[in-house]
Design a protein around this motif. Sequence first.
Motif, mmCIF file in Angstrom:
data_model
loop_
_atom_site.group_PDB
_atom_site.id
_atom_site.type_symbol
_atom_site.label_atom_id
_atom_site.label_comp_id
_atom_site.label_asym_id
_atom_site.label_seq_id
_atom_site.Cartn_x
_atom_site.Cartn_y
_atom_site.Cartn_z
ATOM 1 N N TYR A 165 5.933 6.162 -7.536
ATOM 2 C CA TYR A 165 7.273 6.272 -8.107
ATOM 3 C C TYR A 165 7.218 6.396 -9.628
ATOM 4 C CZ TYR A 165 8.169 4.598 -3.411
ATOM 5 O OH TYR A 165 8.176 4.457 -2.045
ATOM 6 N N SER A 166 6.406 5.587 -10.257
ATOM 7 C CA SER A 166 6.275 5.657 -11.715
ATOM 8 C C SER A 166 5.219 6.661 -12.150
ATOM 9 C CB SER A 166 5.917 4.280 -12.276
ATOM 10 O OG SER A 166 4.602 3.912 -11.888
ATOM 11 N N ARG A 167 4.352 7.047 -11.198
ATOM 12 C CA ARG A 167 3.238 7.963 -11.472
ATOM 13 C C ARG A 167 2.283 7.388 -12.521
ATOM 14 N NH1 ARG A 167 5.988 14.036 -11.344
ATOM 15 N NH2 ARG A 167 7.042 13.781 -9.336
ATOM 16 N N ALA A 168 2.265 6.086 -12.603
ATOM 17 C CA ALA A 168 1.365 5.429 -13.558
ATOM 18 C C ALA A 168 0.369 4.558 -12.808
ATOM 19 C CB ALA A 168 2.159 4.568 -14.531
ATOM 20 N N TYR A 169 -0.821 4.425 -13.385
ATOM 21 C CA TYR A 169 -1.802 3.519 -12.805
ATOM 22 C C TYR A 169 -1.403 2.096 -13.197
ATOM 23 C CZ TYR A 169 -4.853 7.138 -11.023
ATOM 24 O OH TYR A 169 -5.367 8.177 -10.294
ATOM 25 N N ILE A 204 0.835 -1.215 0.000
ATOM 26 C CA ILE A 204 0.000 0.000 0.000
ATOM 27 C C ILE A 204 0.862 1.255 0.000
ATOM 28 C CG2 ILE A 204 -1.846 1.219 1.199
ATOM 29 C CD1 ILE A 204 -2.696 -1.453 0.102
ATOM 30 N N PHE A 205 2.046 1.185 0.582
ATOM 31 C CA PHE A 205 2.907 2.358 0.692
ATOM 32 C C PHE A 205 3.298 2.922 -0.665
ATOM 33 C CE2 PHE A 205 6.803 0.461 -0.796
ATOM 34 C CZ PHE A 205 6.641 -0.885 -0.553
ATOM 35 N N SER A 206 3.210 2.115 -1.716
ATOM 36 C CA SER A 206 3.634 2.564 -3.040
ATOM 37 C C SER A 206 2.547 3.347 -3.776
ATOM 38 C CB SER A 206 4.062 1.374 -3.899
ATOM 39 O OG SER A 206 2.965 0.520 -4.148
ATOM 40 N N ILE A 207 1.357 3.406 -3.178
ATOM 41 C CA ILE A 207 0.218 4.062 -3.830
ATOM 42 C C ILE A 207 0.149 5.533 -3.422
ATOM 43 C CG2 ILE A 207 -2.289 4.126 -4.018
ATOM 44 C CD1 ILE A 207 -2.311 1.158 -3.416
ATOM 45 N N ASN A 208 -0.144 6.417 -4.372
ATOM 46 C CA ASN A 208 -0.404 7.806 -3.976
ATOM 47 C C ASN A 208 -1.726 8.328 -4.499
ATOM 48 O OD1 ASN A 208 0.224 8.212 -6.650
ATOM 49 N ND2 ASN A 208 1.583 9.941 -6.274
ATOM 50 N N ALA A 209 -2.454 7.536 -5.255
ATOM 51 C CA ALA A 209 -3.784 7.938 -5.711
ATOM 52 C C ALA A 209 -4.565 6.689 -6.115
ATOM 53 C CB ALA A 209 -3.714 8.900 -6.883
ATOM 54 N N MET A 210 -5.880 6.790 -5.996
ATOM 55 C CA MET A 210 -6.742 5.716 -6.463
ATOM 56 C C MET A 210 -7.887 6.310 -7.258
ATOM 57 S SD MET A 210 -6.779 2.887 -3.424
ATOM 58 C CE MET A 210 -7.587 1.698 -4.484
ATOM 59 N N SER A 211 -8.300 5.583 -8.256
ATOM 60 C CA SER A 211 -9.340 6.079 -9.147
ATOM 61 C C SER A 211 -10.276 4.957 -9.565
ATOM 62 C CB SER A 211 -8.718 6.696 -10.406
ATOM 63 O OG SER A 211 -7.979 7.852 -10.100
ATOM 64 N N TRP A 212 -11.398 5.377 -10.074
ATOM 65 C CA TRP A 212 -12.343 4.465 -10.724
ATOM 66 C C TRP A 212 -12.383 4.801 -12.208
ATOM 67 C CZ3 TRP A 212 -14.708 0.320 -8.569
ATOM 68 C CH2 TRP A 212 -14.717 0.230 -7.170
ATOM 69 N N TYR A 213 -12.357 3.774 -13.024
ATOM 70 C CA TYR A 213 -12.526 3.876 -14.465
ATOM 71 C C TYR A 213 -13.703 2.992 -14.851
ATOM 72 C CZ TYR A 213 -7.923 6.070 -15.023
ATOM 73 O OH TYR A 213 -6.847 6.930 -14.966
ATOM 74 N N ARG A 214 -14.195 3.174 -16.067
ATOM 75 C CA ARG A 214 -15.259 2.305 -16.548
ATOM 76 C C ARG A 214 -15.091 2.071 -18.041
ATOM 77 N NH1 ARG A 214 -20.470 6.414 -15.923
ATOM 78 N NH2 ARG A 214 -19.949 7.797 -17.674
#
Length: 120
Positions: free
Chosen positions: A103-107, A27-37
């Motif tokens: 770190y990668s700033r990618a989802y 979890i420490f590697s996460i900085n944002a969470m989103s929903w897509y559809r």
Amino acid sequence: VQLQAFGGGLVQPGGSLRLSCAASGSIFSINAMSWYRQAPGKEREFVAGISWSGGDGLPFYAGSVKGRFTISRDNAKNTVDLQMNSLRSGDTAVYYCAARNQYSRAYEYWGQGTQVTVSS
């Protein structure tokens, strides 16, 4: 990071559903969470997002759902929810939760998807 989404189903137009996404692992590697559809025959699109670790926690939304959907986070439970109100047939899609690697700033992390069908 593993993500598991819950809460999809069939609802009539104008109804509500609440989706939940549980995160586990690094979890420490996460900085944002989103929903897509992703609707049948269409590309995957962004729905809503929120910062995860630190940040201001302010949510951001796609224009098509602003005012109807609310995203929220619970860092203690490692969950992010999507409250969907005033649902329309155009909201019918498979909904995915996703987490951004700080770190990668990618989802990089995606849940398995949950079907939401809005129909009378």
